[in-house]
Design an enzyme around this catalytic site. Structure first.
Site, PDB file in Angstrom:
ATOM      1  N   LYS A 193     -20.457  10.035 -33.055  1.00 25.91           N
ATOM      2  CA  LYS A 193     -19.654  10.491 -31.922  1.00 25.91           C
ATOM      3  C   LYS A 193     -19.263  11.932 -32.193  1.00 25.91           C
ATOM      4  CE  LYS A 193     -15.446   9.611 -29.307  1.00 25.91           C
ATOM      5  NZ  LYS A 193     -14.362   8.657 -29.037  1.00 25.91           N
ATOM      6  N   LYS A 246     -23.082   9.356 -29.029  1.00 26.30           N
ATOM      7  CA  LYS A 246     -22.219   9.772 -27.920  1.00 26.30           C
ATOM      8  C   LYS A 246     -21.845  11.229 -28.073  1.00 26.30           C
ATOM      9  CE  LYS A 246     -17.620   8.883 -26.189  1.00 26.30           C
ATOM     10  NZ  LYS A 246     -16.385   8.191 -26.399  1.00 26.30           N
TER      11      LYS A 246
HETATM   12  C1  PBG Z   1     -11.546   7.692 -27.317  1.00 29.48           C
HETATM   13  C2  PBG Z   1     -12.720   7.645 -26.426  1.00 29.48           C
HETATM   14  C3  PBG Z   1     -13.202   8.755 -25.716  1.00 29.48           C
HETATM   15  C4  PBG Z   1     -14.256   8.305 -24.925  1.00 29.48           C
HETATM   16  C5  PBG Z   1     -14.416   6.935 -25.179  1.00 29.48           C
HETATM   17  N1  PBG Z   1     -13.461   6.545 -26.124  1.00 29.48           N
HETATM   18  C6  PBG Z   1     -12.709  10.147 -25.637  1.00 29.48           C
HETATM   19  C7  PBG Z   1     -12.315  10.885 -26.818  1.00 29.48           C
HETATM   20  O1  PBG Z   1     -12.800  10.676 -27.928  1.00 29.48           O
HETATM   21  O2  PBG Z   1     -11.439  11.741 -26.638  1.00 29.48           O
HETATM   22  C8  PBG Z   1     -15.015   9.198 -23.995  1.00 29.48           C
HETATM   23  C9  PBG Z   1     -15.864   8.562 -22.967  1.00 29.48           C
HETATM   24  C10 PBG Z   1     -16.280   9.456 -21.862  1.00 29.48           C
HETATM   25  O3  PBG Z   1     -16.075  10.691 -21.872  1.00 29.48           O
HETATM   26  O4  PBG Z   1     -16.864   8.922 -20.904  1.00 29.48           O
HETATM   27  N2  PBG Z   1     -11.423   6.868 -28.354  1.00 29.48           N
END
Ligand code: PBG
Length: 321
Positions: A193, A246
Site C-alpha cells: 500500500k 494499492k
Molecule cells: C485507510 C484506508 C484508506 C483507503 C482504504 N483504507 C486511505 C488511507 O490510507 O488514507 C483508501 C481507499 C481509496 O482511496 O479508495 N486505512
C-alpha cells in the site's frame, strides 16, 4: 504475408482470441456505512457513491446481488465525537459497524464481506496506528488491530482487511483470530500500500485524513518496486490469504510482479482517486465513462490481478448483464 490484423477482423474473432476478460466475479464493491436510519448521503468527490445507513444499504446490496456482485468491502464513517487516541470504538459492543456486519451477514449469508482493519476511521489523530509525540507506534498498535479484527470476526465477517501497513500485523491478527476460534476467517492483506495522493476522495468520504503529518512512515514510497516483494514475502509467511496492491493504476508493474512471484491470489484496489478522475473527465465530456472504465478494469486484470476492489463494480455489472 503475415497479417496480425486477420485476428481482429470481426467482433466474433476478436472475442475468440481475447486474452483477458473481466467478469463480475472478479469484482469487490466498496461501501461506506454510517450510523443512523434512512441515510443515502451522496459523496461529492465520488459521484455515484453514498454513505449508507444499514437499513438503506440492504436495498443497495439486494440490487447488487441481482446483478451478480456478491463481494463487498465495508468502511465505517464516524462522527468525531466517537474518535479517540486509541480507536476504542472499533471494538466497542455498541459499534454500529459491527452491528451492520451482523445484520448484512444475516440477510445475505452467501455474500462475502470484507472489513477494514486500521485505526484511522476511529482515531482522533487520523492515523492508522497509535501516535505518540508525532511518531506512529508499531508494536503498541498491533493489539488494537487484533481486537478490531476479532470483533469483526465475532460479528460474522468473512475476510478481514488490514490496511494499516504496521509491521508484523498479519501474524499478530492471524494468531488472535485462531485463538478466538476464527480459523476460517481469511486475511486480505494490504501488502503493498503506497503513500498515494489518490486516496483523497476516500478521506473526504470518511473524514479520515491525518490531523497532522502524513502516512509516509508506514505506507510505501511510490519509488519502490522491489520493497513490495519484501512486504509480500512477509505477508505470505505470516499467513495472508490474499496479497493486495494499492492503488492499482499507477502500480500495474507491482501487480504484475507479485502475480509472477507468488502463488496467493492477488487483489488490486482501484482506489477512490482513480475512479474520481474518470468521473470528472466524463462529466466534462472529455472521456467516455463506460468504455474508459471497462478499459481501466481490464488493464488491472491483464496486469495480473485476480480480484479488483472498485467503486465501478455496480456500473460494470449493469453494463455487462
Ligand atoms: C485507510 C484506508 C484508506 C483507503 C482504504 N483504507 C486511505 C488511507 O490510507 O488514507 C483508501 C481507499 C481509496 O482511496 O479508495 N486505512
Amino acid at each position: 504475408m503475415i497479417r496480425p490484423r486477420r485476428n481482429r477482423k470481426s467482433e466474433t474473432v476478436r472475442s475468440m482470441v481475447r486474452e483477458t476478460t473481466v467478469s463480475v466475479n472478479d469484482l469487490i464493491y466498496p461501501l461506506f456505512l454510517v450510523d443512523g436510519k434512512e441515510i443515502a448521503d451522496p459523496i461529492l468527490s465520488l459521484p455515484g457513491q453514498n454513505r449508507w445507513s444499514v437499513d438503506m444499504v440492504l436495498h443497495e446490496l439486494e440490487s447488487c446481488v441481482k446483478l451478480g456482485i456478491n463481494s463487498f468491502v465495508l468502511f465505517p464513517g464516524l462522527d468525531d465525537s466517537l474518535k479517540d487516541a486509541d480507536a476504542s470504538y472499533s471494538y466497542n459492543d455498541r459499534n454500529f459497524y459491527l452491528k451492520a456486519i451482523s445484520t448484512i451477514k444475516k440477510e445475505f449469508p452467501n455474500c462475502c464481506l470484507i472489513s477494514d482493519v486500521a485505526m484511522d476511521p476511529y482515531s482522533s489523530d487520523g492515523h492508522d496506528g497509535l501516535v505518540l509525540d508525532g511518531k506512529i507506534l508499531n508494536d503498541e498498535t498491533l493489539p488494537i488491530l487484533a481486537k478490531m479484527a476479532v470483533a469483526q470476526a465475532d460479528a460474522g465477517i468473512d475476510i478481514v482487511g488490514p490496511s494499516d501497513m504496521m509491521d508484523g500485523r498479519v501474524e499478530y491478527i492471524r494468531e488472535e483470530l485462531d485463538a478466538h476460534g476464527h480459523e476460517e476467517v481469511s486475511i486480505m492483506s494490504y501488502t503493498a500500500k503506497y503513500a498515494s495522493a489518490f486516496y483523497g476522495p476516500f478521506r473526504d468520504a470518511l473524514d479520515s485524513a491525518p490531523k497532522s503529518g502524513d502516512k509516509k512512515s508506514y505506507q510505501m514510497d511510490p519509488g519502490n518496486k522491489y520493497e513490495a516483494i519484501r512486504e509480500a514475502e512477509l505477508d505470505e509467511s505470516e499467513g495472508a490469504d490474499f496479497l493486495m496492491v494499492k492503488p492499482a493504476l499507477c502500480y500495474l508493474d507491482i501487480i504484475h510482479m507479485l502475480k509472477k512471484d507468488f502463488n496467493i491470489p492477488i487483489a488490486a484496489y482501484n482506489v477512490s482517486g482513480e475512479y474520481a478522475m474518470l468521473k470528472a473527465a466524463a462529466q466534462n465530456g472529455w472521456l467516455d465513462y463506460n468504455t474508459s472504465m471497462q478499459e481501466m478494469l481490464l488493464s488491472i486484470k491483464r496486469a495480473g490481478a485476480d480480484v479488483i476492489l472498485t467503486y465501478a463494480a455496480k456500473e460494470f455489472a449493469i453494463l455487462n448483464k
